[in-house]
Design a protein around this motif. Structure first.
Motif, mmCIF file in Angstrom:
data_model
loop_
_atom_site.group_PDB
_atom_site.id
_atom_site.type_symbol
_atom_site.label_atom_id
_atom_site.label_comp_id
_atom_site.label_asym_id
_atom_site.label_seq_id
_atom_site.Cartn_x
_atom_site.Cartn_y
_atom_site.Cartn_z
ATOM 1 N N SER A 108 -3.985 4.349 5.737
ATOM 2 C CA SER A 108 -2.830 3.911 6.522
ATOM 3 C C SER A 108 -1.887 5.084 6.772
ATOM 4 O O SER A 108 -1.105 5.069 7.703
ATOM 5 C CB SER A 108 -2.093 2.775 5.816
ATOM 6 O OG SER A 108 -1.540 3.222 4.595
ATOM 7 N N GLU A 109 -1.980 6.091 5.935
ATOM 8 C CA GLU A 109 -1.160 7.282 6.072
ATOM 9 C C GLU A 109 -1.889 8.288 6.964
ATOM 10 O O GLU A 109 -3.096 8.222 7.136
ATOM 11 C CB GLU A 109 -0.933 7.923 4.703
ATOM 12 C CG GLU A 109 -0.322 6.968 3.713
ATOM 13 C CD GLU A 109 -0.691 7.282 2.284
ATOM 14 O OE1 GLU A 109 0.167 7.076 1.432
ATOM 15 O OE2 GLU A 109 -1.826 7.713 2.015
ATOM 16 N N LEU B 19 -1.657 6.314 -1.080
ATOM 17 C CA LEU B 19 -2.370 5.042 -1.056
ATOM 18 C C LEU B 19 -3.882 5.176 -0.934
ATOM 19 O O LEU B 19 -4.617 4.295 -1.351
ATOM 20 C CB LEU B 19 -1.843 4.180 0.095
ATOM 21 C CG LEU B 19 -0.348 3.860 0.034
ATOM 22 C CD1 LEU B 19 0.077 3.105 1.283
ATOM 23 C CD2 LEU B 19 -0.026 3.072 -1.226
ATOM 24 N N ASN B 20 -4.360 6.255 -0.319
ATOM 25 C CA ASN B 20 -5.800 6.444 -0.095
ATOM 26 C C ASN B 20 -6.443 5.273 0.627
ATOM 27 O O ASN B 20 -7.606 4.954 0.400
ATOM 28 C CB ASN B 20 -6.536 6.715 -1.415
ATOM 29 C CG ASN B 20 -6.223 8.087 -1.948
ATOM 30 O OD1 ASN B 20 -6.095 9.044 -1.190
ATOM 31 N ND2 ASN B 20 -6.092 8.196 -3.254
ATOM 32 N N ASP B 21 -5.695 4.616 1.496
ATOM 33 C CA ASP B 21 -6.243 3.496 2.260
ATOM 34 C C ASP B 21 -6.304 3.812 3.756
ATOM 35 O O ASP B 21 -6.510 2.937 4.575
ATOM 36 C CB ASP B 21 -5.429 2.231 2.017
ATOM 37 C CG ASP B 21 -4.003 2.341 2.542
ATOM 38 O OD1 ASP B 21 -3.622 3.429 3.035
ATOM 39 O OD2 ASP B 21 -3.272 1.349 2.476
ATOM 40 N N LYS C 275 4.546 7.569 5.880
ATOM 41 C CA LYS C 275 4.535 6.849 4.607
ATOM 42 C C LYS C 275 5.948 6.503 4.168
ATOM 43 O O LYS C 275 6.900 7.077 4.676
ATOM 44 C CB LYS C 275 3.785 7.634 3.549
ATOM 45 C CG LYS C 275 4.287 8.998 3.218
ATOM 46 C CD LYS C 275 3.369 9.734 2.271
ATOM 47 C CE LYS C 275 3.190 9.140 0.923
ATOM 48 N NZ LYS C 275 2.423 8.028 0.668
ATOM 49 N N TYR D 221 0.682 14.539 3.603
ATOM 50 C CA TYR D 221 0.711 13.111 3.915
ATOM 51 C C TYR D 221 1.986 12.795 4.683
ATOM 52 O O TYR D 221 3.082 13.153 4.245
ATOM 53 C CB TYR D 221 0.690 12.262 2.639
ATOM 54 C CG TYR D 221 -0.627 12.288 1.913
ATOM 55 C CD1 TYR D 221 -1.533 11.249 2.064
ATOM 56 C CD2 TYR D 221 -0.964 13.340 1.081
ATOM 57 C CE1 TYR D 221 -2.743 11.256 1.402
ATOM 58 C CE2 TYR D 221 -2.178 13.359 0.406
ATOM 59 C CZ TYR D 221 -3.055 12.317 0.575
ATOM 60 O OH TYR D 221 -4.257 12.337 -0.075
ATOM 61 N N LYS E 81 3.914 7.447 -3.514
ATOM 62 C CA LYS E 81 2.572 7.059 -3.937
ATOM 63 C C LYS E 81 1.566 7.289 -2.798
ATOM 64 O O LYS E 81 1.758 6.830 -1.676
ATOM 65 C CB LYS E 81 2.551 5.584 -4.344
ATOM 66 C CG LYS E 81 1.224 5.133 -4.890
ATOM 67 C CD LYS E 81 1.262 3.697 -5.343
ATOM 68 C CE LYS E 81 -0.102 3.319 -5.874
ATOM 69 N NZ LYS E 81 -0.145 1.926 -6.284
#
Length: 142
Positions: free
Chosen positions: A61-62, A57-59, A51, A48, A55
Motif C-alpha cells: 500500500s506504500e 506494512l509490507n503490504d 504512509k 517509503y 511502521k
C-alpha cells in the motif's frame, strides 16, 4: 537528511517542515548514513512514502523506492504515484549519501517518510520523518 533545499540533522528530524509540491515537479531527497565498517558497507536503502506512521506494512500500500548494491534499483508503487525516479549513491569521507530524485504523477496527502537501510551483515536502521511530503494540486499545503 535533505528534502529539496531544507537540511536536517538527526536531532532535528522531529521538526521537519513539510514539503508541498505539485505533480510533475521533481523532488530531491537525500540521506547520509554512517557505518563503522565504512560507507561501502551500506548495501541497501529503502525509501517509503505514502504512509501514515513509522511502521512498514509490507503490504504494497506504500510507495517504496529501493537501492540495492547487488541488484537493479526497484520501485513498488501499487497506487501509481511515481512518474520517474533515480537514485544516486556517493561516498564522501566516512559517510554514504543516497540521493533520491523523484517525480510524482499523482497527488497524495501529507505523508510520513521512512528510510530503512542495512549493511552487508544485515544490520539495519530506520529513519522516521513525520509529515514530510505531500503532492497537491497547487503545490501548497492546505
Amino acid at each position: 537528511l535533505r528534502i529539496m533545499n531544507s537540511k536536517y540533522k538527526k536531532s532535528e528530524l522531529g521538526s521537519v517542515v513539510p514539503t508541498y509540491l505539485p505533480a510533475g515537479v521533481p523532488v530531491q531527497i537525500e540521506i547520509n548514513l554512517y557505518d563503522s565498517a565504512g560507507p561501502q558497507n551500506i548495501s541497501h536503502v529503502e525509501l517509503y512514502l505514502n504512509k501514515e506512521n513509522s511502521k512498514i506494512l509490507n503490504d504494497l500500500s506504500e510507495t517504496v523506492i529501493i537501492y540495492d548494491q547487488s541488484s537493479p534499483n526497484a520501485l513498488y508503487d501499487k497506487n501509481g504515484l511515481v512518474d520517474s525516479y533515480t537514485i544516486i549513491p556517493t561516498m564522501k569521507n566516512s559517510k554514504a549519501y543516497f540521493l533520491f530524485q523523484v517525480t510524482f504523477k499523482k497527488q497524495f496527502p501529507l505523508s510520513d517518510m521512512v528510510f530503512r537501510a542495512w549493511n552487508s551483515q544485515r544490520q539495519y536502521a530506520d529513519v522516521y520523518v513525520n509529515d514530510a511530503l505531500a503532492v497537491t494540486a497547487s503545490g501548497i499545503g492546505s
